[in-house]
Enzyme design. Structure first.
Site, PDB file in Angstrom:
ATOM      1  N   CYS A 264       0.817  -1.228   0.000  1.00  0.00           N
ATOM      2  CA  CYS A 264       0.000   0.000   0.000  1.00  0.00           C
ATOM      3  C   CYS A 264       0.848   1.274   0.000  1.00  0.00           C
ATOM      4  O   CYS A 264       0.335   2.363  -0.248  1.00  0.00           O
ATOM      5  CB  CYS A 264      -0.951   0.007   1.191  1.00  0.00           C
ATOM      6  SG  CYS A 264      -2.096  -1.373   1.152  1.00  0.00           S
TER       7      CYS A 264
ATOM      8  N   HIS B 130      -3.202   7.530   1.768  1.00  0.00           N
ATOM      9  CA  HIS B 130      -3.611   6.177   1.396  1.00  0.00           C
ATOM     10  C   HIS B 130      -4.944   5.902   2.101  1.00  0.00           C
ATOM     11  O   HIS B 130      -5.121   6.243   3.265  1.00  0.00           O
ATOM     12  CB  HIS B 130      -2.551   5.171   1.847  1.00  0.00           C
ATOM     13  CG  HIS B 130      -3.016   3.760   1.767  1.00  0.00           C
ATOM     14  ND1 HIS B 130      -3.598   3.248   0.624  1.00  0.00           N
ATOM     15  CD2 HIS B 130      -3.016   2.745   2.677  1.00  0.00           C
ATOM     16  CE1 HIS B 130      -3.923   1.978   0.844  1.00  0.00           C
ATOM     17  NE2 HIS B 130      -3.586   1.651   2.079  1.00  0.00           N
TER      18      HIS B 130
ATOM     19  N   ASN C  87     -10.069   0.177   0.075  1.00  0.00           N
ATOM     20  CA  ASN C  87      -8.616   0.255   0.055  1.00  0.00           C
ATOM     21  C   ASN C  87      -8.121  -0.388  -1.247  1.00  0.00           C
ATOM     22  O   ASN C  87      -8.197  -1.606  -1.404  1.00  0.00           O
ATOM     23  CB  ASN C  87      -8.066  -0.490   1.282  1.00  0.00           C
ATOM     24  CG  ASN C  87      -6.548  -0.490   1.348  1.00  0.00           C
ATOM     25  OD1 ASN C  87      -5.871  -0.121   0.390  1.00  0.00           O
ATOM     26  ND2 ASN C  87      -6.011  -0.920   2.466  1.00  0.00           N
TER      27      ASN C  87
HETATM   28  O1  UT7 Z   1      -3.609  -0.632   3.696  1.00  0.00           O
HETATM   29  C1  UT7 Z   1      -2.669  -1.373   4.379  1.00  0.00           C
HETATM   30  C2  UT7 Z   1      -2.650  -1.062   5.804  1.00  0.00           C
HETATM   31  N1  UT7 Z   1      -3.821  -1.595   6.441  1.00  0.00           N
HETATM   32  C3  UT7 Z   1      -4.402  -0.908   7.393  1.00  0.00           C
HETATM   33  O2  UT7 Z   1      -3.993   0.189   7.683  1.00  0.00           O
HETATM   34  C4  UT7 Z   1      -5.548  -1.568   8.133  1.00  0.00           C
HETATM   35  C5  UT7 Z   1      -5.425  -1.256   9.588  1.00  0.00           C
HETATM   36  N2  UT7 Z   1      -6.442  -1.899  10.394  1.00  0.00           N
HETATM   37  C6  UT7 Z   1      -7.749  -1.542  10.348  1.00  0.00           C
HETATM   38  O3  UT7 Z   1      -8.139  -0.713   9.547  1.00  0.00           O
HETATM   39  C7  UT7 Z   1      -8.681  -2.142  11.363  1.00  0.00           C
HETATM   40  O4  UT7 Z   1      -7.927  -2.846  12.324  1.00  0.00           O
HETATM   41  C8  UT7 Z   1      -9.754  -3.090  10.759  1.00  0.00           C
HETATM   42  C9  UT7 Z   1     -10.779  -2.283   9.994  1.00  0.00           C
HETATM   43  C10 UT7 Z   1      -9.075  -4.101   9.854  1.00  0.00           C
HETATM   44  C11 UT7 Z   1     -10.485  -3.848  11.875  1.00  0.00           C
HETATM   45  O5  UT7 Z   1     -11.061  -2.934  12.791  1.00  0.00           O
HETATM   46  P1  UT7 Z   1     -10.808  -3.099  14.359  1.00  0.00           P
HETATM   47  O6  UT7 Z   1     -11.596  -2.067  15.021  1.00  0.00           O
HETATM   48  O7  UT7 Z   1      -9.314  -3.098  14.577  1.00  0.00           O
HETATM   49  O8  UT7 Z   1     -11.449  -4.514  14.651  1.00  0.00           O
HETATM   50  P2  UT7 Z   1     -10.777  -5.813  15.268  1.00  0.00           P
HETATM   51  O9  UT7 Z   1      -9.896  -6.468  14.251  1.00  0.00           O
HETATM   52  O10 UT7 Z   1     -10.190  -5.487  16.605  1.00  0.00           O
HETATM   53  O11 UT7 Z   1     -12.058  -6.706  15.466  1.00  0.00           O
HETATM   54  C12 UT7 Z   1     -13.110  -6.302  16.355  1.00  0.00           C
HETATM   55  C13 UT7 Z   1     -14.261  -7.306  16.238  1.00  0.00           C
HETATM   56  C14 UT7 Z   1     -13.809  -8.754  16.315  1.00  0.00           C
HETATM   57  O12 UT7 Z   1     -14.807  -9.485  17.026  1.00  0.00           O
HETATM   58  P3  UT7 Z   1     -14.587  -9.885  18.561  1.00  0.00           P
HETATM   59  O13 UT7 Z   1     -13.345 -10.696  18.582  1.00  0.00           O
HETATM   60  O14 UT7 Z   1     -14.459  -8.571  19.277  1.00  0.00           O
HETATM   61  O15 UT7 Z   1     -15.833 -10.619  18.865  1.00  0.00           O
HETATM   62  C15 UT7 Z   1     -13.806  -9.195  14.888  1.00  0.00           C
HETATM   63  O16 UT7 Z   1     -14.020 -10.583  14.743  1.00  0.00           O
HETATM   64  O17 UT7 Z   1     -14.889  -7.148  14.952  1.00  0.00           O
HETATM   65  C16 UT7 Z   1     -14.991  -8.440  14.334  1.00  0.00           C
HETATM   66  N3  UT7 Z   1     -14.918  -8.252  12.878  1.00  0.00           N
HETATM   67  C17 UT7 Z   1     -16.005  -8.068  12.114  1.00  0.00           C
HETATM   68  N4  UT7 Z   1     -17.313  -7.993  12.404  1.00  0.00           N
HETATM   69  C18 UT7 Z   1     -18.161  -7.780  11.394  1.00  0.00           C
HETATM   70  C19 UT7 Z   1     -13.817  -8.217  12.109  1.00  0.00           C
HETATM   71  N5  UT7 Z   1     -14.180  -8.032  10.831  1.00  0.00           N
HETATM   72  C20 UT7 Z   1     -15.520  -7.926  10.817  1.00  0.00           C
HETATM   73  C21 UT7 Z   1     -16.453  -7.709   9.792  1.00  0.00           C
HETATM   74  N6  UT7 Z   1     -17.763  -7.641  10.132  1.00  0.00           N
HETATM   75  N7  UT7 Z   1     -16.100  -7.557   8.503  1.00  0.00           N
END
Ligand code: UT7
Length: 323
Positions: free
Chosen positions: A114, A250, A280
């Site tokens: 990215c 980005h 993204n």
């Molecule tokens: O471009 C390259 C660089 N990439 C980035 O910069 C991405 C950086 N990371 C992010 O943008 C975020 O971490 C995400 C958008 C990927 C995820 O958001 P988050 O607030 O960090 O969520 P998390 O991974 O901590 O997950 C929170 C909860 C989890 O459930 P539990 O364990 O709390 O029950 C996940 O299983 O959200 C759940 N979850 C979802 N729920 C519904 C993860 N993906 C989804 C989904 N729909 N698509």
């Protein structure tokens, strides 16, 4: 004679098929509400089965050439930032060179995921400043949908396909009149490779593999590293970061963009954001957003524009330019 690398045109291309958050909720256990609240994404474009990364890149390149008033024969350097090349080899840049008909061009790909477009811009700047190349076509192009695991809701909801391109030309400092890429900052810390990677490859598995990400760990690294890169280019160019006209980040997550805006005391109305409609698109996201800003009249000749990226590697970086 000091040479400046001046962006003289840009172009972008999005494949016509659109996948909404609602469409995704029929494939994996997710919801429009979760995706919008956690990322800002509402929909993304998906390349057709007959479209390769080079096809997207060629469309963007043609528009950038037209905007700069250049023909393919003028181009003597093609750099393509992509993580989703048509083939293992030749480079997607070589394929685009042939499709465009730019026989005089040095052509190669850059792989910084990215951050790829920022790496490509920084690299083009150095080639042009050397005086050995005069007219660079710099492309960020991705068919990221091809490396997604469509059963993994933590990654498949985030990405989309598209391409964007810059024409960057060497100009004598006197003629450039303050325009040009003023500074670039490119970094990598390979010790964090396991936070965001593809679990396949030529030498390791002889398969293409799928994107794997520890999203919350990447998120925790993002704001700090992106902000530091932006401060570094601002310092090198001797400008106050708050004095930029446009911030073209980005487009990974709206919350990361807001975090950087807050940390550097920028204003939300300085941001060009396309994440809601593009998702993204990895190396394509910055030129896609930049071109939207140019085409809708926000980014104008003489404006000071900050670009930044962060992605797998981990890689991160920033570039500051006067349009
Ligand atoms: O471009 C390259 C660089 N990439 C980035 O910069 C991405 C950086 N990371 C992010 O943008 C975020 O971490 C995400 C958008 C990927 C995820 O958001 P988050 O607030 O960090 O969520 P998390 O991974 O901590 O997950 C929170 C909860 C989890 O459930 P539990 O364990 O709390 O029950 C996940 O299983 O959200 C759940 N979850 C979802 N729920 C519904 C993860 N993906 C989804 C989904 N729909 N698509």
């Amino acid at each position: 004679m000091t040479l400046k690398a001046v962006v003289t045109g840009c172009g972008s291309y999005l494949p016509p098929d659109v996948m909404t958050n609602h469409d995704l909720s029929a494939i994996v256990e997710t919801s429009d509400e979760w995706i919008r609240e956690r990322t800002g994404i509402r929909e993304r474009h998906i390349a057709g089965d007959d479209q390769r990364t080079s096809d997207l890149g060629v469309e963007a390149a043609k528009k950038a050439l037209a905007a700069a008033g250049r023909s393919p024969a003028d181009v003597d350097l093609i750099i393509v930032a992509t993580t989703t090349p048509d083939l293992t080899f030749p480079s997607t840049a070589a394929i685009i060179q042939a499709k465009l008909g730019a026989p005089a061009a040095t052509a190669f790909d850059i792989q910084a995921v990215c951050t790829g477009f920022v790496y490509a811009v920084g690299t083009a700047q150095k080639f042009l400043a050397s005086g050995q190349h005069k007219c660079a076509l710099v492309i960020g192009a991705e068919t990221f949908s091809r490396i997604l695991d469509w059963s993994d809701r933590t990654t498949c909801v985030l990405f989309g396909d598209g391409a964007g391109a810059f024409i960057i030309e060497a100009m004598d400092e006197g003629d450039a009149n303050g325009r040009g890429i003023m500074a670039s900052f490119l970094r990598c810390d390979g010790r964090m490779a396991d936070l965001l990677y593809v679990d396949g490859g030529v030498s390791a598995t002889q398969t293409t593999g799928h994107v794997r990400m520890q999203g919350n760990k990447v998120f925790r690294e993002a704001i700090e590293r992106i902000s530091a890169a932006m401060l570094a280019v601002a310092e090198e160019a001797k400008v106050d970061p708050r004095s930029i006209d446009w911030f073209v980040p980005h487009q990974a997550n709206e919350r990361i963009i807001h975090g950087v805006v807050k940390k550097l005391d920028l204003r939300p109305d300085q941001v060009i954001s396309t994440i809601a409609r593009h998702g993204n698109t990895s190396a394509a996201s910055i030129p896609l957003a930049f071109c939207e800003g140019v085409e809708d009249g926000r980014i104008k000749r003489g404006d000071l524009v900050m670009l930044e990226g962060m992605g797998g590697g981990l890689t991160w970086g920033a570039a500051l330019l006067r349009v």
